[in-house]
Scaffold this motif. Sequence first.
Motif, PDB file in Angstrom:
ATOM      1  N   ASP B 128       0.803  -1.226   0.000  1.00 47.63           N
ATOM      2  CA  ASP B 128       0.000   0.000   0.000  1.00 47.63           C
ATOM      3  C   ASP B 128       0.834   1.273   0.000  1.00 47.63           C
ATOM      4  O   ASP B 128       0.273   2.378   0.091  1.00 47.63           O
ATOM      5  CB  ASP B 128      -0.918   0.025   1.239  1.00 47.63           C
ATOM      6  N   ALA B 129       2.165   1.130  -0.059  1.00 50.59           N
ATOM      7  CA  ALA B 129       3.040   2.301   0.120  1.00 50.59           C
ATOM      8  C   ALA B 129       2.616   3.527  -0.699  1.00 50.59           C
ATOM      9  O   ALA B 129       2.531   4.631  -0.142  1.00 50.59           O
ATOM     10  CB  ALA B 129       4.487   1.934  -0.168  1.00 50.59           C
ATOM     11  N   PRO B 130       2.334   3.357  -2.013  1.00 47.89           N
ATOM     12  CA  PRO B 130       1.958   4.559  -2.787  1.00 47.89           C
ATOM     13  C   PRO B 130       0.694   5.221  -2.235  1.00 47.89           C
ATOM     14  O   PRO B 130       0.627   6.442  -2.068  1.00 47.89           O
ATOM     15  CB  PRO B 130       1.698   4.017  -4.192  1.00 47.89           C
ATOM     16  N   LEU B 133       1.443   6.961   1.042  1.00 49.17           N
ATOM     17  CA  LEU B 133       2.161   8.223   0.846  1.00 49.17           C
ATOM     18  C   LEU B 133       1.207   9.347   0.451  1.00 49.17           C
ATOM     19  O   LEU B 133       1.324  10.473   0.944  1.00 49.17           O
ATOM     20  CB  LEU B 133       3.249   8.055  -0.220  1.00 49.17           C
ATOM     21  N   ILE B 134       0.245   9.000  -0.442  1.00 49.64           N
ATOM     22  CA  ILE B 134      -0.730  10.021  -0.845  1.00 49.64           C
ATOM     23  C   ILE B 134      -1.517  10.505   0.373  1.00 49.64           C
ATOM     24  O   ILE B 134      -1.738  11.705   0.564  1.00 49.64           O
ATOM     25  CB  ILE B 134      -1.681   9.450  -1.917  1.00 49.64           C
ATOM     26  N   ASN B 135      -1.903   9.539   1.240  1.00 53.84           N
ATOM     27  CA  ASN B 135      -2.675   9.900   2.422  1.00 53.84           C
ATOM     28  C   ASN B 135      -1.860  10.745   3.411  1.00 53.84           C
ATOM     29  O   ASN B 135      -2.378  11.690   4.000  1.00 53.84           O
ATOM     30  CB  ASN B 135      -3.195   8.638   3.120  1.00 53.84           C
ATOM     31  N   ILE B 136      -0.582  10.363   3.574  1.00 55.38           N
ATOM     32  CA  ILE B 136       0.283  11.148   4.474  1.00 55.38           C
ATOM     33  C   ILE B 136       0.405  12.565   3.938  1.00 55.38           C
ATOM     34  O   ILE B 136       0.270  13.552   4.680  1.00 55.38           O
ATOM     35  CB  ILE B 136       1.695  10.524   4.582  1.00 55.38           C
ATOM     36  N   LYS B 137       0.628  12.654   2.613  1.00 54.33           N
ATOM     37  CA  LYS B 137       0.793  13.962   1.993  1.00 54.33           C
ATOM     38  C   LYS B 137      -0.447  14.824   2.234  1.00 54.33           C
ATOM     39  O   LYS B 137      -0.343  15.999   2.590  1.00 54.33           O
ATOM     40  CB  LYS B 137       1.027  13.788   0.491  1.00 54.33           C
ATOM     41  N   SER B 138      -1.601  14.195   2.079  1.00 52.05           N
ATOM     42  CA  SER B 138      -2.838  14.937   2.281  1.00 52.05           C
ATOM     43  C   SER B 138      -2.961  15.421   3.726  1.00 52.05           C
ATOM     44  O   SER B 138      -3.206  16.602   3.978  1.00 52.05           O
ATOM     45  CB  SER B 138      -4.022  14.042   1.899  1.00 52.05           C
ATOM     46  N   SER B 139      -2.733  14.503   4.686  1.00 46.78           N
ATOM     47  CA  SER B 139      -2.892  14.873   6.100  1.00 46.78           C
ATOM     48  C   SER B 139      -1.877  15.933   6.505  1.00 46.78           C
ATOM     49  O   SER B 139      -2.226  16.955   7.101  1.00 46.78           O
ATOM     50  CB  SER B 139      -2.702  13.646   7.000  1.00 46.78           C
ATOM     51  N   MET B 275     -11.887  10.718   9.721  1.00 47.20           N
ATOM     52  CA  MET B 275     -12.690   9.516   9.914  1.00 47.20           C
ATOM     53  C   MET B 275     -14.165   9.812   9.681  1.00 47.20           C
ATOM     54  O   MET B 275     -14.944   8.917   9.414  1.00 47.20           O
ATOM     55  CB  MET B 275     -12.466   8.942  11.309  1.00 47.20           C
ATOM     56  N   ILE B 276     -14.543  11.109   9.827  1.00 46.54           N
ATOM     57  CA  ILE B 276     -15.953  11.454   9.646  1.00 46.54           C
ATOM     58  C   ILE B 276     -16.289  11.682   8.180  1.00 46.54           C
ATOM     59  O   ILE B 276     -17.212  11.086   7.640  1.00 46.54           O
ATOM     60  CB  ILE B 276     -16.328  12.724  10.459  1.00 46.54           C
ATOM     61  N   GLY B 277     -15.504  12.548   7.511  1.00 47.47           N
ATOM     62  CA  GLY B 277     -16.011  12.941   6.193  1.00 47.47           C
ATOM     63  C   GLY B 277     -14.997  13.120   5.102  1.00 47.47           C
ATOM     64  O   GLY B 277     -15.223  13.912   4.194  1.00 47.47           O
ATOM     65  N   ALA B 278     -13.853  12.386   5.129  1.00 45.70           N
ATOM     66  CA  ALA B 278     -12.850  12.669   4.105  1.00 45.70           C
ATOM     67  C   ALA B 278     -12.778  11.587   3.042  1.00 45.70           C
ATOM     68  O   ALA B 278     -13.344  10.511   3.190  1.00 45.70           O
ATOM     69  CB  ALA B 278     -11.495  12.836   4.774  1.00 45.70           C
ATOM     70  N   ARG B 279     -12.076  11.882   1.951  1.00 46.47           N
ATOM     71  CA  ARG B 279     -11.783  10.896   0.916  1.00 46.47           C
ATOM     72  C   ARG B 279     -10.289  10.616   0.850  1.00 46.47           C
ATOM     73  O   ARG B 279      -9.817   9.893  -0.004  1.00 46.47           O
ATOM     74  CB  ARG B 279     -12.263  11.403  -0.454  1.00 46.47           C
ATOM     75  N   ASP B 280      -9.548  11.271   1.692  1.00 46.73           N
ATOM     76  CA  ASP B 280      -8.084  11.151   1.743  1.00 46.73           C
ATOM     77  C   ASP B 280      -7.653  11.216   3.186  1.00 46.73           C
ATOM     78  O   ASP B 280      -8.438  11.571   4.054  1.00 46.73           O
ATOM     79  CB  ASP B 280      -7.406  12.329   1.014  1.00 46.73           C
ATOM     80  N   GLY B 281      -6.359  10.938   3.411  1.00 47.77           N
ATOM     81  CA  GLY B 281      -5.803  11.161   4.737  1.00 47.77           C
ATOM     82  C   GLY B 281      -5.679   9.882   5.541  1.00 47.77           C
ATOM     83  O   GLY B 281      -6.345   8.873   5.264  1.00 47.77           O
ATOM     84  N   MET B 282      -4.853   9.922   6.552  1.00 45.88           N
ATOM     85  CA  MET B 282      -4.557   8.718   7.328  1.00 45.88           C
ATOM     86  C   MET B 282      -5.757   8.281   8.156  1.00 45.88           C
ATOM     87  O   MET B 282      -5.992   7.094   8.347  1.00 45.88           O
ATOM     88  CB  MET B 282      -3.340   8.970   8.234  1.00 45.88           C
ATOM     89  N   GLY B 283      -6.513   9.227   8.685  1.00 42.71           N
ATOM     90  CA  GLY B 283      -7.707   8.872   9.447  1.00 42.71           C
ATOM     91  C   GLY B 283      -8.710   8.147   8.554  1.00 42.71           C
ATOM     92  O   GLY B 283      -9.323   7.147   8.958  1.00 42.71           O
TER      93      GLY B 283
END
Lengths: 279, 328
Positions: B128-130, B133-139, B275-283
């Motif tokens: 899942d690395a790519p 990374l996208i999620n980390i970048k977003s957060s 966790m509530i309402g996103a399409r990206d991010g680590m949560g």
Amino acid sequence: MSAAVALQTVPKIEVKHLTVNYAEKNRMFTALRDVNFTVEEGEFVSVIGASGCGKSTLLSVLEGLYKQADGEITISGKPLDGTGKERGVVFQHYSLFPWMTTRKNIAFGIAQVRKDLTKKQRLELADTFLEKVGLGEFGNKYPSQLSGGMQQRAAIARALAMDTEILLMDEPFSAIDAKNRIVLQELLLKLWEGDGKEPRKSVVFVTHDIDEAILLSDKIVVLTAHPGTVAEIIPVPFARPRDRKTLVQTPEYAEFRSHLLHLFYNDIAERIGGEEVVL
Amino acid sequence: MATATITASSAPAAPKVKAPAIPLAQRFLRVTHLLFLVLLGVQFIPDHASVTEAHTSWLIGFAVIVEAFTLAITPLFKKKEGLNLFLDIIGFIYGFLILWTIFTAKTALLPAALFPPFGKILAQTAEDAPKILINIKSSVGIILQGFILALLAAVPLGLILGWNARLGGAATYLSKFFSSIPPIVYIPYGIALLPTFRSVSVFVIFLASFWPVFAGTMSGVLHVDSKILDSAKVLNVSKPTMLLNVILPASLNQIFLGCNQGLSVSFILLTSAEMIGARDGMGYYVKYYSDFGDYTRTIVGLLVIGIVVIGVTFLVNRLQNYLLRWKK
């Protein structure tokens, strides 16, 4: 009287009827009462007195930091108004900014009075003054990395580098150990006496050390406490350049010193007879 | 001749004071390395019959890399306490992995769906690395944006209001009121105000970081040593110089206290919001896969969040130590 004579008689600093009252816990407290003295151009004047005699209050008034004072103070004939670029100050502690290296501290001081210099020129000037006080190798150290004596050297270097007409020094060597204090007194004496080519600065030097006052000063203002009043203004009769070792061995020195001590002890004896004991 | 030798040796150059070197045996013969060998040894036990995806090679590879890193930096430690601390931490990791391996892959005592073998977690991370990374970048991008905006607003405002005694008094009380509102409750209002999830997040993180940084700056300014201020006043510094070259550095310690507080609140807030309402991010990653019962990826998400937060905190601490290097 001609204009030239009138000009000559204007002292560098003139303090007339200076009175300072503090309000402390609903009680009025008189720190200084009717203090009068003058400092001539190029004169080194010490203010001595036991703790609580108001000598530091007197200096903060001259610095322009303490403003609720009654009386009249003039600098070169002009009324004193707040802090001023013609006065350089050395405190007992924290003259330097702890986040600047020694040379940046000095360059920062220079920058406040010499806008015409570039940053590089200011740092070079700072280095020459660091050399003069024997801190040539410590320019890149922070104040916390230096001893108390070295910090005071740097503070003196900054005050001298700013080249103000007046130097105000508030017990600059009181927190220094006895051996280094002597070294610093001699350094200050040497730098202030200079080579005779440049005019000497007018200095007001506050201390509680009688020997320090005699060695350095042209004139000593003795304050007595509660309230702080001038007990006596005594010209120091010893010729310059002065050498500590030969000076202290003369009978004149012993006599002069004992007169000053007498003024000191009189003050303390009076207070023992009164309501407060400070020893 | 003999006298000359004595004279010469009696006036040596000033000896340099050095901390006693740590003996080689004390450096390298440590329980931590024994635990590494035990961890490798445990892998030779055959997997439990029910375990299909142990990915033991991933675990061995990971352990070897950690051990190689440990051995490589062991000689760099100068003080015994530092080395002990470092080796103890590595030892704990090995011990944890040994127990994890035994209770999952080797005996299946823990339910496999909730407790995947550690090798599987590593393999999943790599796969899942790519995406990660996208999620980390977003957060991290959202946090940086909100946080830096908060810094740019809070520090100058705190300096000016803190320096102005009268306004400062009023601002202290107002900031106490606003900072007492948990920033998470701004989210519904933010959603009404702003168009995208990203802008709402930046807005909420801005609010969450602003108050602690503002309060830290104000308190820093109010507690500057009066002797330092006197020293600046007698130099006749101008007002801007006073604020920028004297008050700001003198308050820096307190400002950083506010920054650290603001950052940690920001991470809590952002991951909750994701966790509530996103399409990206680590949560979002954690919540999304736990909804599908994919607890391997849930654990991957938790570990990655931990690493990211530690990384950001570390960088901030480095910056803080650098800017405050003049302190004793």
